[in-house]
Design a protein around this motif. Structure first.
Motif, mmCIF file in Angstrom:
data_model
loop_
_atom_site.group_PDB
_atom_site.id
_atom_site.type_symbol
_atom_site.label_atom_id
_atom_site.label_comp_id
_atom_site.label_asym_id
_atom_site.label_seq_id
_atom_site.Cartn_x
_atom_site.Cartn_y
_atom_site.Cartn_z
ATOM 1 N N GLU A 594 0.816 -1.216 0.000
ATOM 2 C CA GLU A 594 0.000 0.000 0.000
ATOM 3 C C GLU A 594 0.848 1.264 0.000
ATOM 4 O O GLU A 594 0.420 2.304 0.501
ATOM 5 N N SER A 595 2.057 1.193 -0.517
ATOM 6 C CA SER A 595 2.917 2.381 -0.536
ATOM 7 C C SER A 595 3.809 2.372 -1.767
ATOM 8 O O SER A 595 4.161 1.307 -2.292
ATOM 9 N N LYS A 671 -1.125 4.284 2.062
ATOM 10 C CA LYS A 671 -2.487 4.207 2.595
ATOM 11 C C LYS A 671 -2.443 4.391 4.099
ATOM 12 O O LYS A 671 -1.655 3.756 4.801
ATOM 13 N N LEU A 672 -3.291 5.282 4.616
ATOM 14 C CA LEU A 672 -3.366 5.507 6.049
ATOM 15 C C LEU A 672 -4.428 4.612 6.675
ATOM 16 O O LEU A 672 -4.136 3.808 7.546
ATOM 17 N N ILE A 675 -10.415 4.839 3.212
ATOM 18 C CA ILE A 675 -10.284 5.470 1.898
ATOM 19 C C ILE A 675 -9.235 6.577 1.880
ATOM 20 O O ILE A 675 -9.069 7.261 0.878
ATOM 21 N N VAL A 676 -8.539 6.753 2.995
ATOM 22 C CA VAL A 676 -7.619 7.886 3.129
ATOM 23 C C VAL A 676 -6.186 7.451 2.855
ATOM 24 O O VAL A 676 -5.686 6.499 3.452
ATOM 25 N N ARG A 677 -5.541 8.183 1.970
ATOM 26 C CA ARG A 677 -4.124 7.975 1.664
ATOM 27 C C ARG A 677 -3.365 9.266 1.931
ATOM 28 O O ARG A 677 -3.905 10.355 1.743
ATOM 29 N N GLY A 678 -2.122 9.111 2.339
ATOM 30 C CA GLY A 678 -1.297 10.270 2.641
ATOM 31 C C GLY A 678 -0.131 10.394 1.685
ATOM 32 O O GLY A 678 0.230 9.441 0.984
ATOM 33 N N GLY A 716 0.125 15.887 1.956
ATOM 34 C CA GLY A 716 -1.213 15.890 1.374
ATOM 35 C C GLY A 716 -2.029 14.684 1.779
ATOM 36 O O GLY A 716 -1.499 13.685 2.280
ATOM 37 N N LEU A 717 -3.323 14.779 1.585
ATOM 38 C CA LEU A 717 -4.250 13.685 1.801
ATOM 39 C C LEU A 717 -4.994 13.428 0.501
ATOM 40 O O LEU A 717 -5.339 14.369 -0.228
#
Length: 772
Positions: A594-595, A671-672, A675-678, A716-717
């Motif tokens: 996820e990165s 992925k944090l 649905i939220v990714r940083g 950013g998000l």
């Protein structure tokens, strides 16, 4: 108390609080466990072997650990925040609300040790190693429990790995056997290489694919048997590929194509296929049953790669299906082959095609904001016809309008409005004086476009822009795409230029170029290569290259030369003459599931000559903004170290553009939760003029251009809403080339506690999609 002592006390307090949080997160995850059970925190595999090299042993251990089931809860720095959220949420009373969201969307159910089957995992590890040639492997399993946490330990003791001594293929009298034998040099099984069951399976697939190209439609890999003999030799195997005795007779025969039937109006709801005689059309080798006379028969001649009498092969089979799908007129494509009733060893081919709606309307509404403080909306209304001339042509007519309002900043009140329309027609073939037909699975296309746009910048000026183009689009394969516009004409004319803007031109003559009449024509070429769709690759790339040639032949023929005051015009408008090149290279490094680390390099250059002194403003490069260097407002950076003179009485910030561009961006994405990714990003670059401009000192390229690189960074998000990605980026400038040399680095001036600093330096970008 001294400030230093105060600072130390605060630091100590924060460390204690952080440690306490870690302790709470760690402990609270075990107190919710069922009585007598433990939290499973993972398994390890140790390969005990003195012969295998240490590097290969570690690699094997990593592969084996990936096979262990179940997987433990995800952890971060030894903590399991998802499990913690699951536990603190408790039992929701209804299937909605914050508690339900925390437990089921953010949280993760605990993985209990009672769910771990040590014997099953041991057998999986044993089977895997034996399939890799380590026959008679021994595997032992044990577990360790500490503080209600359990781990599983597996010890794998392999024997010496078996090596392939020889590989033989069928040697009987069947024609099929001879085909297999001739392809043996491409075999995946190599003498001297380790035995590997997966390679044997892949070899059967390879042989089957080869036979499918030679007409053996009914053959499949299960009809091949790999006989492995390990009874002789020192840890060596002999592999013999044979055709099973029970293979059906029809699988041993090659087939040709006989009749070809096409049903362009096939319905999934009604497939009785009862048709009138007048609905049946014979065209070349095809029998077309088209109840509504929907298509011209030549559409199928260009799409179907089989002809009557051809030997069946999978390549043409798949090519035909892919081209039907890529026509864009069918929602469902079904193909069947049946033995012919009239010819032995022949197949009749049937194509059942379900139509998409021929006409449809699409409405797009977009809300947007950018780093220049503009907030606005845009609406597009498109009417489409998928089969305009009964040849699967796509006709599109669209109207669009939009407005950008600047609610603050130096451009307040100078809103931007635009209105326009476009019509285009796309043919699913090359329209040329020559007969050119590609053999790609993607249908080549010819596209003609006519577009008009009216743009008004209140209190300043308005522009009328006309464009027409004619060109070709084609894809070699899924990775390579080309677009060649042999005709691409743009005409720009100013309208409603205000006295205020005329006065601004007197102070900054460069502003006059924005409202000059422009006539640009010439070919353009665009090439794209990408393998980013290959999700399993650790490294993927994207490359896009553009070549824009304007007025070159016309300029040479007419002898146009602005230096000799010999500027040529067409309809009293000087035509542009230049060469422009732009490249965009992107690299994506997958760091984890996820990165990833994404990077981009843009290099662009434009050279005006002959009939033009400078590039048209619409063709120059700009930098800054939501998809560029995010720490600087859109179109305000550069060129070079140029700064708008302080004595200038402009009440707005004009756009800056130039002939050369260099830009580099990189960002770490992960992925944090849910649905939220940083993201953490770094941007650098600038634009420059190719030649010195007395009205813009410091804007031209020089040997010291690297000292004029702007740098920004931020976080950013990204919110992945499935149908779109909403992006927010907060950036700050780290280096500003507009400042005097020696004062351009701003790192030591960062002061988040200062309101004035935040207002001038914190740049918020809100956009749709990733920046690259």
């Amino acid at each position: 108390m001294s400030k230093k002592h105060n600072h130390t006390t605060n630091y100590f307090t924060k460390c204690v609080a952080l440690f306490s949080l870690f302790f709470i997160l760690g402990c609270s995850n075990t107190k919710y466990l069922p009585e007598g059970d433990f939290l499973y925190v993972g398994g390890s595999v140790k390969v005990k072997d003195s012969i295998i090299k240490k590097k290969d042993r570690k690699a094997l251990e990593t592969e084996l650990e990936g096979l262990l089931r179940p997987k433990p809860n995800k952890s971060f720095l030894g903590l399991r925040p998802k499990l913690w959220f699951y536990n603190i949420a408790g039992e929701p009373k209804k299937q909605k609300g914050l508690r339900y969201w925390l437990k089921n969307k953010v949280g993760e159910e605990p993985v209990l040790f009672s769910k771990v089957d040590l014997d099953y995992n041991a057998s999986v590890l044993r089977n895997y190693t034996e399939n890799k040639g380590f026959f008679k492997t021994r595997v032992s399993a044990d577990s360790t429990v500490r503080n209600k946490r359990a781990t599983a330990e597996y010890v794998v003791t392999p024997r010496k790995q078996y090596i392939i001594k020889s590989v033989t293929f069928p040697d009987d009298s069947l024609k099929m056997s001879k085909i297999i034998g001739r392809s043996s040099r491409r075999s995946l099984l190599k003498v001297g290489k380790p035995y590997d069951l997966d390679l044997i399976k892949a070899e059967r697939e390879r042989i089957d694919a080869r036979l499918k190209e030679k007409g053996y439609y009914y053959f499949n890999p299960d009809y091949l048997l790999a006989q492995v003999d390990s009874s002789k030799g020192d840890h060596e195997v002999k592999i013999k590929i044979v055709i099973k005795n029970e293979t059906p007779a029809k699988a041993l025969r090659a087939y040709t194509i006989n009749n070809i039937f096409v049903y362009p109006n096939y319905s999934l709801a009604n497939d009785t296929m009862v048709y009138r005689q007048r609905d049946i059309v014979k065209y070349k080798d095809f029998t077309i049953i088209d109840t509504a006379d929907t298509f011209k028969p030549r559409v199928f001649d260009r799409t179907i790669y089989f002809k009557k009498g051809d030997l069946y092969n999978r390549k043409d089979h798949n090519l035909t299906l892919n081209r039907f799908v890529n026509l864009g007129t069918f929602s469902f494509v079904k193909n069947e082959f049946k033995p012919s009733d009239s010819i032995d060893n022949a197949l009749d081919s049937y194509y059942f095609l379900t139509l998409l709606p021929k006409k449809f309307i699409r409405v797009e509404v977009l809300g947007k904001t950018n780093s220049a403080s503009y907030t606005g909306t845009e609406i597009n209304l498109n009417w489409n016809n998928r089969n305009f001339f009964r040849g699967a042509e796509l006709f599109t007519a669209s109207v669009f309008g939009g407005a950008d309002f600047q609610l603050g900043g130096p451009n307040k009140g100078r809103n931007i409005y635009k209105l326009g329309g476009e019509v285009s027609l796309t043919w699913p073939r090359f329209i040329t004086p020559f007969n050119i037909e590609g053999n790609s699975e993607f249908v080549p296309r010819t596209k003609a476009t006519l577009r008009y746009e009216y743009q008004k910048r209140t209190q300043l000026y308005a522009l009328n822009s006309f464009n027409t183009s004619f060109g070709y689009l084609w894809k070699e394969n899924i990775r390579k795409e080309h677009q060649l516009n042999v005709i691409d004409v743009t005409y720009v004319s100013p309208n409603h230029v205000t006295p205020e803007y005329q006065q601004d031109i007197d102070e900054d003559p460069a502003l006059g170029r924005v409202i000059e009449k422009q006539l640009i024509f010439g070919p353009t070429y665009n090439y794209t290569y990408t393998n980013t769709m290959q999700k399993r690759r650790k490294n993927t790339i994207y490359f896009n290259g553009e070549l824009d040639l304007a007025g070159n032949i016309t300029g040479l023929v007419t002898g146009a030369d602005y230096k000799k005051d010999n500027v040529k015009t067409i309809f009293d408008v000087p035509f542009s003459q230049y060469v422009k090149i732009r490249t965009d290279f992107r690299h994506y490094l997958k760091l984890g599931k996820e990165s990833e680390l994404a990077s981009r390099l843009i290099v662009g250059a434009g050279f005006a000559y002959g009939n033009s002194k400078t590039l048209p403003t619409s063709k120059q490069f700009v930098v800054g903004g939501t998809n560029s260097i995010r720490a600087f407002r859109a179109r305000t950076l550069g060129p070079g170290s140029y700064v708008i003179p302080p004595q200038t009485n402009l009440t707005y910030t004009p756009d800056q553009s130039a002939d050369l561009k260099l830009e580099f961006n990189t960002e770490y994405r992960a992925k944090l939760f849910s649905i939220v990714r940083g993201a953490v990003f770094f941007d650098a670059g600038n634009i420059w003029l190719l030649n010195a401009d007395p009205d813009k000192p410091g804007a031209e390229i020089s040997k010291d251009f690297m000292k004029e690189i702007a740098i920004g960074a931020g976080v950013g998000l990204r919110f992945d809403l499935s149908f779109l990605i909403l992006r927010t980026d907060l950036a700050i400038p780290l280096r500003n080339p507009a400042l005097p040399d020696g004062q351009r680095w701003l790192i030591d001036k960062i002061d988040f506690g200062n309101g004035a600093w935040r207002k001038d330096n914190l740049i918020l970008n809100i956009a749709i999609g990733y920046p690259f």
